[in-house]
Design a protein around this motif. Structure first.
Motif, mmCIF file in Angstrom:
data_model
loop_
_atom_site.group_PDB
_atom_site.id
_atom_site.type_symbol
_atom_site.label_atom_id
_atom_site.label_comp_id
_atom_site.label_asym_id
_atom_site.label_seq_id
_atom_site.Cartn_x
_atom_site.Cartn_y
_atom_site.Cartn_z
ATOM 1 N N UNK A 214 5.282 -25.795 18.369
ATOM 2 C CA UNK A 214 6.439 -26.058 17.539
ATOM 3 C C UNK A 214 6.121 -26.958 16.353
ATOM 4 N N UNK A 215 4.921 -27.517 16.296
ATOM 5 C CA UNK A 215 4.594 -28.495 15.267
ATOM 6 C C UNK A 215 4.092 -27.886 13.975
ATOM 7 N N UNK A 216 3.601 -26.687 14.005
ATOM 8 C CA UNK A 216 3.001 -26.123 12.794
ATOM 9 C C UNK A 216 3.421 -24.671 12.630
ATOM 10 N N UNK A 217 4.603 -24.488 12.089
ATOM 11 C CA UNK A 217 5.129 -23.141 11.893
ATOM 12 C C UNK A 217 5.456 -22.956 10.425
ATOM 13 N N UNK A 218 5.004 -21.830 9.869
ATOM 14 C CA UNK A 218 5.365 -21.473 8.502
ATOM 15 C C UNK A 218 5.878 -20.043 8.510
ATOM 16 N N UNK A 219 7.022 -19.840 7.892
ATOM 17 C CA UNK A 219 7.583 -18.505 7.741
ATOM 18 C C UNK A 219 7.330 -18.024 6.327
ATOM 19 N N UNK A 220 6.944 -16.756 6.224
ATOM 20 C CA UNK A 220 6.772 -16.101 4.937
ATOM 21 C C UNK A 220 7.781 -14.962 4.910
ATOM 22 N N UNK A 221 8.634 -14.953 3.906
ATOM 23 C CA UNK A 221 9.654 -13.917 3.801
ATOM 24 C C UNK A 221 9.364 -13.085 2.560
ATOM 25 N N UNK A 222 9.188 -11.794 2.787
ATOM 26 C CA UNK A 222 8.964 -10.834 1.705
ATOM 27 C C UNK A 222 10.238 -10.007 1.616
ATOM 28 N N UNK A 223 10.838 -9.927 0.441
ATOM 29 C CA UNK A 223 12.117 -9.241 0.312
ATOM 30 C C UNK A 223 12.180 -8.505 -1.020
ATOM 31 N N UNK A 224 12.684 -7.259 -0.980
ATOM 32 C CA UNK A 224 12.898 -6.535 -2.225
ATOM 33 C C UNK A 224 12.486 -5.083 -2.133
ATOM 34 N N UNK A 225 12.025 -4.577 -3.267
ATOM 35 C CA UNK A 225 11.587 -3.185 -3.377
ATOM 36 C C UNK A 225 10.154 -3.153 -3.892
#
Length: 127
Positions: A51-62
């Motif tokens: 739980x200490x090292x989480x990164x989310x990458x969100x890719x959105x679009x076309x």
């Protein structure tokens, strides 16, 4: 941090897979969740507490217009809420762990933004 790209004709699934592969090779745990018009990629550092090292990458679009966003989880809030009792009961290790996790996330995020441009360039006009 969030950036937008236009006119790249890029397959977002290929971009998602390229990001997954890069971090899987570095022994991070990866979880990708597709959603309408995009992907969320969760990167978990296995060297520290999960739980200490989480990164989310969100890719959105076309294919022709998309955004890439990173979100790192905040940590010190839990230690600060505990207040003075953390130092009495060994909370110094908790605080130190949270500081190390934040440093690691900052480095991870910086590295991501340095390499994502190259990845997008390599996948431009992908099918």
């Amino acid at each position: 941090m969030k950036k937008q790209w236009t006119n790249h004709n890029l397959d977002l699934q290929l971009l998602s897979k390229a990001i997954e592969n890069r971090y899987a090779k570095k022994n991070f745990k990866i979880k990708t969740t597709p959603f309408e018009n995009g992907y969320q990629i969760r990167i978990v550092d296995t060297e520290l507490r999960a739980q200490a090292a989480i990164m989310d990458i969100i890719i959105r679009g076309t294919r022709d217009e998309f955004t890439v966003e990173t979100k790192a989880t905040e940590y010190e809030d839990d230690a600060v809420k505990l207040g003075l009792s953390t130092s009495i009961f060994g909370g110094g290790n908790l605080i130190l762990g949270n500081i190390k996790a934040r440093e690691k996330l900052e480095k991870l995020e910086q590295e991501f933004w340095m390499t994502i441009k190259e990845t997008i360039a390599a996948l431009t006009n992908s099918t």
